[in-house]
Write a protein that holds these residues in place. Structure first.
Motif, PDB file in Angstrom:
ATOM      1  N   ARG A  26     -20.425 -67.850 -50.219  1.00 30.45           N
ATOM      2  CA  ARG A  26     -18.989 -67.998 -50.903  1.00 30.45           C
ATOM      3  C   ARG A  26     -19.158 -66.640 -51.050  1.00 30.45           C
ATOM      4  O   ARG A  26     -20.137 -66.096 -51.603  1.00 30.45           O
ATOM      5  CB  ARG A  26     -19.872 -69.073 -51.665  1.00 30.45           C
ATOM      6  N   ILE A  27     -17.509 -66.484 -51.505  1.00 31.65           N
ATOM      7  CA  ILE A  27     -17.357 -65.407 -52.100  1.00 31.65           C
ATOM      8  C   ILE A  27     -16.421 -65.517 -53.126  1.00 31.65           C
ATOM      9  O   ILE A  27     -15.417 -66.665 -52.676  1.00 31.65           O
ATOM     10  CB  ILE A  27     -16.529 -64.703 -51.140  1.00 31.65           C
ATOM     11  N   PHE A  29      -8.768 -65.871 -54.832  1.00 31.24           N
ATOM     12  CA  PHE A  29      -9.678 -66.950 -54.112  1.00 31.24           C
ATOM     13  C   PHE A  29     -10.323 -67.041 -53.560  1.00 31.24           C
ATOM     14  O   PHE A  29     -11.865 -66.372 -54.499  1.00 31.24           O
ATOM     15  CB  PHE A  29      -8.585 -65.784 -52.611  1.00 31.24           C
ATOM     16  N   SER A  30     -11.732 -68.081 -53.019  1.00 27.64           N
ATOM     17  CA  SER A  30     -12.676 -68.196 -52.515  1.00 27.64           C
ATOM     18  C   SER A  30     -12.586 -68.617 -51.545  1.00 27.64           C
ATOM     19  O   SER A  30     -11.435 -69.345 -50.783  1.00 27.64           O
ATOM     20  CB  SER A  30     -13.827 -69.343 -53.377  1.00 27.64           C
ATOM     21  N   LEU A  31     -13.894 -68.311 -50.750  1.00 28.90           N
ATOM     22  CA  LEU A  31     -14.426 -68.791 -49.230  1.00 28.90           C
ATOM     23  C   LEU A  31     -15.733 -68.796 -49.116  1.00 28.90           C
ATOM     24  O   LEU A  31     -16.303 -68.471 -49.818  1.00 28.90           O
ATOM     25  CB  LEU A  31     -13.381 -67.057 -48.544  1.00 28.90           C
ATOM     26  N   GLY A  32     -15.737 -69.354 -48.044  1.00 32.13           N
ATOM     27  CA  GLY A  32     -17.771 -69.329 -47.784  1.00 32.13           C
ATOM     28  C   GLY A  32     -17.127 -69.870 -46.264  1.00 32.13           C
ATOM     29  O   GLY A  32     -16.758 -70.424 -45.716  1.00 32.13           O
ATOM     30  N   PHE A  33     -19.099 -70.096 -46.031  1.00 33.23           N
ATOM     31  CA  PHE A  33     -19.378 -70.778 -44.942  1.00 33.23           C
ATOM     32  C   PHE A  33     -20.731 -72.094 -45.325  1.00 33.23           C
ATOM     33  O   PHE A  33     -21.264 -71.716 -45.935  1.00 33.23           O
ATOM     34  CB  PHE A  33     -20.046 -69.567 -44.018  1.00 33.23           C
ATOM     35  N   ASP A  34     -20.419 -73.343 -45.372  1.00 36.85           N
ATOM     36  CA  ASP A  34     -20.720 -73.853 -45.755  1.00 36.85           C
ATOM     37  C   ASP A  34     -21.970 -74.031 -44.274  1.00 36.85           C
ATOM     38  O   ASP A  34     -22.979 -75.633 -44.745  1.00 36.85           O
ATOM     39  CB  ASP A  34     -20.100 -75.398 -45.809  1.00 36.85           C
ATOM     40  N   GLY A  35     -21.952 -73.629 -43.791  1.00 36.15           N
ATOM     41  CA  GLY A  35     -23.062 -73.645 -42.526  1.00 36.15           C
ATOM     42  C   GLY A  35     -22.938 -75.007 -40.711  1.00 36.15           C
ATOM     43  O   GLY A  35     -23.524 -74.123 -40.046  1.00 36.15           O
ATOM     44  N   GLU A  36     -21.168 -74.802 -41.110  1.00 35.96           N
ATOM     45  CA  GLU A  36     -20.773 -75.550 -39.854  1.00 35.96           C
ATOM     46  C   GLU A  36     -19.810 -74.787 -39.996  1.00 35.96           C
ATOM     47  O   GLU A  36     -18.955 -74.677 -38.711  1.00 35.96           O
ATOM     48  CB  GLU A  36     -20.428 -76.772 -40.021  1.00 35.96           C
ATOM     49  N   ASP A  37     -18.902 -74.765 -41.020  1.00 35.83           N
ATOM     50  CA  ASP A  37     -17.154 -74.072 -40.976  1.00 35.83           C
ATOM     51  C   ASP A  37     -17.221 -72.933 -42.409  1.00 35.83           C
ATOM     52  O   ASP A  37     -17.522 -73.120 -43.013  1.00 35.83           O
ATOM     53  CB  ASP A  37     -16.286 -75.713 -41.573  1.00 35.83           C
ATOM     54  N   PRO A  88      -4.345 -70.981 -53.403  1.00 31.92           N
ATOM     55  CA  PRO A  88      -3.363 -72.189 -53.511  1.00 31.92           C
ATOM     56  C   PRO A  88      -2.361 -71.375 -53.768  1.00 31.92           C
ATOM     57  O   PRO A  88      -1.465 -71.588 -53.804  1.00 31.92           O
ATOM     58  CB  PRO A  88      -4.177 -73.120 -54.993  1.00 31.92           C
ATOM     59  N   ASP A  89      -2.641 -69.723 -54.208  1.00 30.38           N
ATOM     60  CA  ASP A  89      -1.780 -69.254 -54.500  1.00 30.38           C
ATOM     61  C   ASP A  89      -1.170 -67.839 -52.977  1.00 30.38           C
ATOM     62  O   ASP A  89      -0.751 -66.550 -53.728  1.00 30.38           O
ATOM     63  CB  ASP A  89      -1.839 -68.134 -55.824  1.00 30.38           C
TER      64      ASP A  89
END
Length: 268
Positions: A87-88, A93-101, A107-108
């Motif tokens: 997770r970043i 912003f935030s983004l990540g990898f949940d193990g599948e996606d 939002p902006d």
């Protein structure tokens, strides 16, 4: 933003792979059992691991967190070292990898990069040399790297066919002949093209810090080059507030937020 220019360069240069790991999730696994893993690696690489605190110490850790400071948009990167979920988080912003996606919460519409490529990009730079203990790696000899009159011995890293999404990539780790600490990382790129390359890019690792009982980078620096002739420094990425924890983050920490979207693409 300074990050976007530095990491834009990285996006063009690096193909990161996520190698499947056989992990014993029993947190009571003994140090002796972990140490036994070292027998699978070349002696020189074992010495590099030892110079950075030892592979047993690294494998006892479960969660890695570090910050990449920037006046406009500091990023906090968190990775589960067993599952490689990540997770970043940043103000924009935030983004990540949940193990599948791979997911993106933006939002902006602040993030302009490729989330599928970027979610673990800096982790694969930062967690050196320990990521060279992943499964599916083939180790072989490579000539020493000459820089400013010093010869840095090295090890060539390649991957078995089908390992990760860019198994044709090659890596070259070069270490200090006296301290055995990692000094340089060379790498080729096959991301998107899928074609094997002999164009090796170079990152210098000469700025280290102690994080508990492990030694990790304080900064890393890309250099200009002509073949194996290393030239001037081009760009540097700093790392701050680094922590390693034997306790994993809750599964919900990496889960896709309700307001985020799944990003389609090949997970690296």
């Amino acid at each position: 933003m300074r990050f976007l220019s530095i990491l834009g360069l990285s996006l063009l240069l690096l193909s990161c792979k996520e190698t499947p790991k056989k992990v014993d999730t029993d947190m009571n696994q003994s140090t002796k059992e972990v140490e036994a893993v070292k027998n699978d690696y070349p002696e020189a690489l074992q010495q590099v691991f030892d110079a950075h605190g030892g592979l047993a110490s690294w494998k006892a850790k479960r969660s890695l967190v570090y910050e990449m400071p920037d006046p406009e948009n500091t990023e906090i990167h968190t990775t589960d070292l067993y599952s490689r979920k990540d997770r970043i988080d940043s103000p924009g912003f935030s983004l990540g990898f949940d193990g599948e996606d791979v997911w993106l919460l933006d939002p902006d519409d602040n993030y302009k990069g490729d989330p599928v490529f970027y979610h673990n990009l800096m982790f694969y730079f930062y967690a050196m040399p320990f990521l060279l203990a992943d499964d599916g790696i083939v180790y072989s000899a490579t000539p020493a790297l000459d820089f400013e009159g010093m010869q840095y011995p090295g090890i060539r890293i390649s991957y078995n066919a089908g390992v990760g999404t860019s198994y044709k990539d090659e890596y070259f780790i070069h270490y200090h002949p006296e301290t055995n600490q990692m000094a340089w990382l060379g790498y080729t790129v096959t991301y998107r093209s899928g074609e094997k390359s002999d164009n090796v890019k170079w990152i210098r690792y000469n700025d280290w810090m102690e994080v508990g009982d492990v030694i990790l980078p304080k900064s890393i620096t890309w250099h200009a080059y002509e073949g194996r002739n290393i030239k001037e420094a081009k760009s540097t990425v700093q790392f701050e507030n680094v922590s390693l924890d034997e306790t994993p983050k809750p599964a919900a920490f990496f889960a896709k937020p309700d307001a985020s979207k799944v990003v389609v693409g090949k997970v690296q």
